[in-house]
Design an enzyme around this catalytic site. Structure first.
Site, PDB file in Angstrom:
ATOM      1  N   LYS A 149      -5.880  -0.160   2.902  1.00 25.60           N
ATOM      2  CA  LYS A 149      -5.760   1.144   2.224  1.00 25.60           C
ATOM      3  C   LYS A 149      -6.480   2.248   2.986  1.00 25.60           C
ATOM      4  O   LYS A 149      -6.024   3.384   3.007  1.00 25.60           O
ATOM      5  CB  LYS A 149      -6.261   1.056   0.790  1.00 25.60           C
TER       6      LYS A 149
ATOM      7  N   LYS B 284       4.254  -4.885   1.230  1.00 25.67           N
ATOM      8  CA  LYS B 284       4.248  -4.993  -0.234  1.00 25.67           C
ATOM      9  C   LYS B 284       4.935  -3.788  -0.891  1.00 25.67           C
ATOM     10  O   LYS B 284       4.760  -2.666  -0.426  1.00 25.67           O
ATOM     11  CB  LYS B 284       2.782  -5.059  -0.698  1.00 25.67           C
TER      12      LYS B 284
ATOM     13  N   LYS C  98       3.293   1.347  -5.602  1.00 26.14           N
ATOM     14  CA  LYS C  98       3.533   2.636  -6.268  1.00 26.14           C
ATOM     15  C   LYS C  98       3.450   3.773  -5.271  1.00 26.14           C
ATOM     16  O   LYS C  98       4.158   4.752  -5.362  1.00 26.14           O
ATOM     17  CB  LYS C  98       2.437   2.935  -7.302  1.00 26.14           C
TER      18      LYS C  98
HETATM   19  N1  AQP Z   1       4.402  -5.834  -4.910  1.00 24.05           N
HETATM   20  C1  AQP Z   1       3.760  -6.576  -5.810  1.00 24.05           C
HETATM   21  N2  AQP Z   1       4.092  -7.868  -6.012  1.00 24.05           N
HETATM   22  C2  AQP Z   1       3.440  -8.636  -6.931  1.00 24.05           C
HETATM   23  N3  AQP Z   1       2.420  -8.168  -7.685  1.00 24.05           N
HETATM   24  C3  AQP Z   1       2.053  -6.889  -7.502  1.00 24.05           C
HETATM   25  N4  AQP Z   1       1.111  -6.135  -8.077  1.00 24.05           N
HETATM   26  C4  AQP Z   1       1.132  -4.887  -7.571  1.00 24.05           C
HETATM   27  N5  AQP Z   1       2.106  -4.791  -6.642  1.00 24.05           N
HETATM   28  C5  AQP Z   1       2.692  -6.029  -6.570  1.00 24.05           C
HETATM   29  C6  AQP Z   1       0.203  -6.630  -9.094  1.00 24.05           C
HETATM   30  O1  AQP Z   1       0.137  -5.680 -10.126  1.00 24.05           O
HETATM   31  C7  AQP Z   1      -1.173  -5.707 -10.676  1.00 24.05           C
HETATM   32  C8  AQP Z   1      -1.696  -4.321 -10.786  1.00 24.05           C
HETATM   33  O2  AQP Z   1      -1.842  -3.744  -9.523  1.00 24.05           O
HETATM   34  P1  AQP Z   1      -2.477  -2.308  -9.394  1.00 24.05           P
HETATM   35  O3  AQP Z   1      -1.474  -1.283  -9.715  1.00 24.05           O
HETATM   36  O4  AQP Z   1      -3.724  -2.236 -10.171  1.00 24.05           O
HETATM   37  O5  AQP Z   1      -2.908  -2.278  -7.906  1.00 24.05           O
HETATM   38  P2  AQP Z   1      -2.114  -2.482  -6.597  1.00 24.05           P
HETATM   39  O6  AQP Z   1      -1.919  -3.925  -6.318  1.00 24.05           O
HETATM   40  O7  AQP Z   1      -2.871  -1.691  -5.545  1.00 24.05           O
HETATM   41  O8  AQP Z   1      -0.711  -1.812  -6.908  1.00 24.05           O
HETATM   42  P3  AQP Z   1       0.073  -0.795  -6.063  1.00 24.05           P
HETATM   43  O9  AQP Z   1       1.428  -0.683  -6.678  1.00 24.05           O
HETATM   44  O10 AQP Z   1       0.043  -1.190  -4.604  1.00 24.05           O
HETATM   45  O11 AQP Z   1      -0.712   0.528  -6.340  1.00 24.05           O
HETATM   46  P4  AQP Z   1      -1.196   1.658  -5.348  1.00 24.05           P
HETATM   47  O12 AQP Z   1      -0.024   1.965  -4.459  1.00 24.05           O
HETATM   48  O13 AQP Z   1      -1.572   2.813  -6.237  1.00 24.05           O
HETATM   49  O14 AQP Z   1      -2.374   1.116  -4.622  1.00 24.05           O
HETATM   50  C9  AQP Z   1      -2.031  -6.612  -9.795  1.00 24.05           C
HETATM   51  O15 AQP Z   1      -2.152  -7.867 -10.447  1.00 24.05           O
HETATM   52  C10 AQP Z   1      -1.223  -6.730  -8.545  1.00 24.05           C
HETATM   53  O16 AQP Z   1      -1.453  -7.965  -7.912  1.00 24.05           O
END
Ligand code: AQP
Length: 342
Positions: free
Chosen positions: A118, A202, A205
């Protein structure tokens, strides 16, 4: 000290950091909703304090917090059966997080791959909160003495760090078993849903292009378009998963199909062996529409009454605080803080 017996208690959270993706749904929400039936006490959190580790517009943060609450409920979560609340309404998270900042070693934090991903080349310019995030996540889990943490593959290292923090605290203060060793629950075909444009990245969001991800609030037309345009290769689907080893985009679409239809990826490949993309992609898109659109319709209805969503969060926060506060008080006592002001 006799071995502590900890309730089978699940804690997990999602950041309200923008629109929710199919990755959040399949990797987290859909699995969370199934756990109360499996005999777990369940605590689910909208982790707004984690969201602000990167800049969030305040009014968008409020909207995303309510939208995530609506997504949990629209996906089948019953707020009377599970505890559902937003993190900043229970101060035990921040308080225990500080104690864990003093337990966690900087060397441990330096090994966190999500921070490296990140922060990228900008490590000097990101917030201290982004760096300390895993220590707050340990507090989220351990403030409830949670024993199980359902997460996607990307969060496994943070749950392992939580175990290290629990062990070090128990050891430093000679309180064996005070904090449990939580288990990550990483199951099913959607452990890591990948971008529709790059099967090695991955689905997030915050990914640059909206075409990389399916949002939980996308219309049927948009979902159909995104799957139609999803990157693939010229080969048809093989008859076994091993043959997808070097075809990440194809493997991702098979896994998404499996997770949406509650079957194994093996079963999907058996059904579609030899199929061209012209057959598989529309079937996948129709399946995604049939699962996601009813949820987004319910989300929209719930979002029409934000005061009711706020009441649900407040009630959840009271229930969460009733569990976390005695654990925090005991932690303060163990650490040696004088607690004369009640
Ligand atoms: N692509 C994914 N596949 C499987 N699981 C996922 N999770 C997120 N993306 C995937 C799971 O969703 C939960 C919450 O995640 P989060 O939103 O708190 O954090 P993150 O993993 O950082 O999600 P993003 O979408 O990548 O957010 P941003 O872009 O804002 O950093 C977790 O259990 C995660 O494993």
């Amino acid at each position: 000290m006799t071995e502590a017996v900890h309730t089978r208690r699940v804690f997990s959270g999602i950041k309200p950091s923008g629109g929710l993706t199919l990755g959040n749904y399949l990797g987290a929400i859909k699995r969370f909703v199934a756990l109360p039936e499996q005999g777990f006490e369940t605590i689910y959190c909208v982790v707004d304090m984690h969201a602000i580790t990167v800049w969030q517009d305040p009014s968008e943060l409020k909207h995303a917090t309510r939208e995530l609450t609506a997504a949990y409920i629209a996906s089948g979560l019953d707020p009377d059966q599970s505890i559902l609340f937003n993190q900043s309404q229970v101060s035990a998270h921040a308080e225990l997080g500080w104690i864990f900042n003093c337990v966690t070693r900087v060397g441990w934090m330096n090994r966190m791959t999500q921070f490296k991903d990140k922060a990228g080349k900008n490590a000097e310019k990101v917030s201290l909160g982004l760096y300390a995030y895993p220590s707050l996540m340990a507090a989220d889990i351990l403030a409830y003495h949670a024993t199980h943490v359902p997460v996607g593959e990307d969060q496994k290292q943070h749950v392992e760090l939580t175990r290290d923090i629990a062990a070090k605290f128990n050891n430093d203060f000679k309180v064996p078993d005070f904090f449990p060793q939580p288990e990550p629950m990483i199951e099913g075909p959607a452990k890591r849903v990948m971008s529709l444009r790059d099967g090695t990245k991955k689905m997030s969001k915050s990914g640059e292009s909206d075409m990389e991800r399916v949002n939980m609030t996308d219309s049927a037309e948009r979902i159909l378009k995104k799957f139609k345009k999803a990157k693939t290769d010229p080969e048809p689907l093989p008859d076994n998963l091993d043959a997808l080893k070097d075809r990440p985009e194809a493997r991702n679409l098979v896994d998404i199909y499996a997770a949406l239809s509650d079957v194994s990826s093996e079963a999907v490949i058996a059904e579609y062996a030899g199929a061209q993309w012209g057959r598989f992609k529309p079937a996948l898109a129709d399946l995604a529409v049939s699962k996601l659109v009813p949820i987004s319709t319910r989300m929209a209805a719930l979002m029409d009454d934000p005061a009711e969503l706020d009441r649900i969060l407040a009630k959840g926060a009271d229930k969460a605080a009733a569990i976390a506060e005695p654990i925090l008080a005991k932690t303060y006592d163990i650490v040696g803080f004088v607690r004369s002001h009640q």
